[in-house]
Design a protein around this motif. Structure first.
Motif, PDB file in Angstrom:
ATOM      1  N   THR A  17     -25.136  73.041  57.492  1.00  0.00           N
ATOM      2  CA  THR A  17     -25.200  71.575  57.064  1.00  0.00           C
ATOM      3  C   THR A  17     -25.824  70.825  58.286  1.00  0.00           C
ATOM      4  OG1 THR A  17     -22.966  71.390  57.439  1.00  0.00           O
ATOM      5  CG2 THR A  17     -23.574  71.616  55.186  1.00  0.00           C
ATOM      6  N   LYS A  18     -26.747  69.926  58.088  1.00  0.00           N
ATOM      7  CA  LYS A  18     -27.497  69.319  59.202  1.00  0.00           C
ATOM      8  C   LYS A  18     -26.611  68.138  59.790  1.00  0.00           C
ATOM      9  CE  LYS A  18     -31.453  67.223  61.074  1.00  0.00           C
ATOM     10  NZ  LYS A  18     -32.740  67.802  61.471  1.00  0.00           N
ATOM     11  N   ASP A  19     -26.400  68.066  61.176  1.00  0.00           N
ATOM     12  CA  ASP A  19     -25.540  66.856  61.649  1.00  0.00           C
ATOM     13  C   ASP A  19     -24.203  66.768  61.024  1.00  0.00           C
ATOM     14  OD1 ASP A  19     -28.612  65.200  61.990  1.00  0.00           O
ATOM     15  OD2 ASP A  19     -27.636  66.545  63.348  1.00  0.00           O
ATOM     16  N   GLY A  20     -23.542  67.704  60.692  1.00  0.00           N
ATOM     17  CA  GLY A  20     -22.208  67.701  60.035  1.00  0.00           C
ATOM     18  C   GLY A  20     -21.990  67.223  58.506  1.00  0.00           C
ATOM     19  N   ASN A  39     -28.184  71.290  65.727  1.00  0.00           N
ATOM     20  CA  ASN A  39     -28.199  70.356  64.846  1.00  0.00           C
ATOM     21  C   ASN A  39     -27.766  70.544  63.475  1.00  0.00           C
ATOM     22  OD1 ASN A  39     -29.750  68.691  67.016  1.00  0.00           O
ATOM     23  ND2 ASN A  39     -31.692  69.804  66.288  1.00  0.00           N
ATOM     24  N   TYR A  40     -27.261  71.871  63.440  1.00  0.00           N
ATOM     25  CA  TYR A  40     -26.538  72.039  62.234  1.00  0.00           C
ATOM     26  C   TYR A  40     -25.297  72.714  62.338  1.00  0.00           C
ATOM     27  CZ  TYR A  40     -30.971  71.822  59.596  1.00  0.00           C
ATOM     28  OH  TYR A  40     -32.064  71.120  59.041  1.00  0.00           O
ATOM     29  N   ASN A  41     -24.331  72.332  61.388  1.00  0.00           N
ATOM     30  CA  ASN A  41     -22.995  73.104  61.364  1.00  0.00           C
ATOM     31  C   ASN A  41     -23.102  74.417  60.756  1.00  0.00           C
ATOM     32  OD1 ASN A  41     -21.677  71.229  63.304  1.00  0.00           O
ATOM     33  ND2 ASN A  41     -21.166  69.932  61.592  1.00  0.00           N
ATOM     34  N   HIS A  42     -22.340  75.252  60.961  1.00  0.00           N
ATOM     35  CA  HIS A  42     -22.461  76.560  60.197  1.00  0.00           C
ATOM     36  C   HIS A  42     -21.133  77.297  59.908  1.00  0.00           C
ATOM     37  CE1 HIS A  42     -22.572  77.865  64.176  1.00  0.00           C
ATOM     38  NE2 HIS A  42     -22.026  79.150  63.893  1.00  0.00           N
ATOM     39  N   GLY A  43     -20.974  77.882  58.862  1.00  0.00           N
ATOM     40  CA  GLY A  43     -19.587  78.459  58.459  1.00  0.00           C
ATOM     41  C   GLY A  43     -19.836  79.070  57.385  1.00  0.00           C
ATOM     42  N   ILE A  44     -18.698  80.139  56.853  1.00  0.00           N
ATOM     43  CA  ILE A  44     -18.519  80.587  55.873  1.00  0.00           C
ATOM     44  C   ILE A  44     -17.256  80.275  55.012  1.00  0.00           C
ATOM     45  CG2 ILE A  44     -18.696  82.926  54.884  1.00  0.00           C
ATOM     46  CD1 ILE A  44     -19.709  84.022  57.107  1.00  0.00           C
ATOM     47  N   PRO A  45     -17.490  79.633  53.966  1.00  0.00           N
ATOM     48  CA  PRO A  45     -16.564  78.824  53.131  1.00  0.00           C
ATOM     49  C   PRO A  45     -15.597  80.425  52.503  1.00  0.00           C
ATOM     50  CG  PRO A  45     -18.127  77.565  52.715  1.00  0.00           C
ATOM     51  CD  PRO A  45     -18.716  78.737  53.637  1.00  0.00           C
TER      52      PRO A  45
END
Length: 80
Positions: free
Chosen positions: A16-19, A51-57
């Motif tokens: 997701t860009k910028d949180g 510039n992007y947040n990343h994660g694995i829900p």
């Protein structure tokens, strides 16, 4: 630079860009989903890295088990 080696099962990483998006489901061009297959290597640099947040829900784990090794190089120099 960020390098991620996925060793366990498949999973879908969300960017997701910028949180924008966070825990809520954000639709549109600022949200991307990337399938990380077992034994894949992912490299993040430049805009994606910073510039992007990343994660694995938790819902995006395709297999019961996921193992990964992540290496990060910090852009800031250490003070000694």
């Amino acid at each position: 630079i960020l390098v991620n080696l996925s060793l366990g099962g498949d999973a879908t990483m969300v960017y997701t860009k910028d949180g924008k998006g966070g825990k809520k489901k954000s639709l549109g061009l600022d949200r991307y989903e990337v399938l990380l297959k077992r034994r894949s290597l992912q490299i993040q640099t430049g805009s994606v890295r910073y510039n992007y947040n990343h994660g694995i829900p938790h819902d995006n784990f395709i297999s019961d088990r996921r193992v990964s090794i992540t290496f990060r190089m910090n852009a800031h120099k250490s003070v000694t």
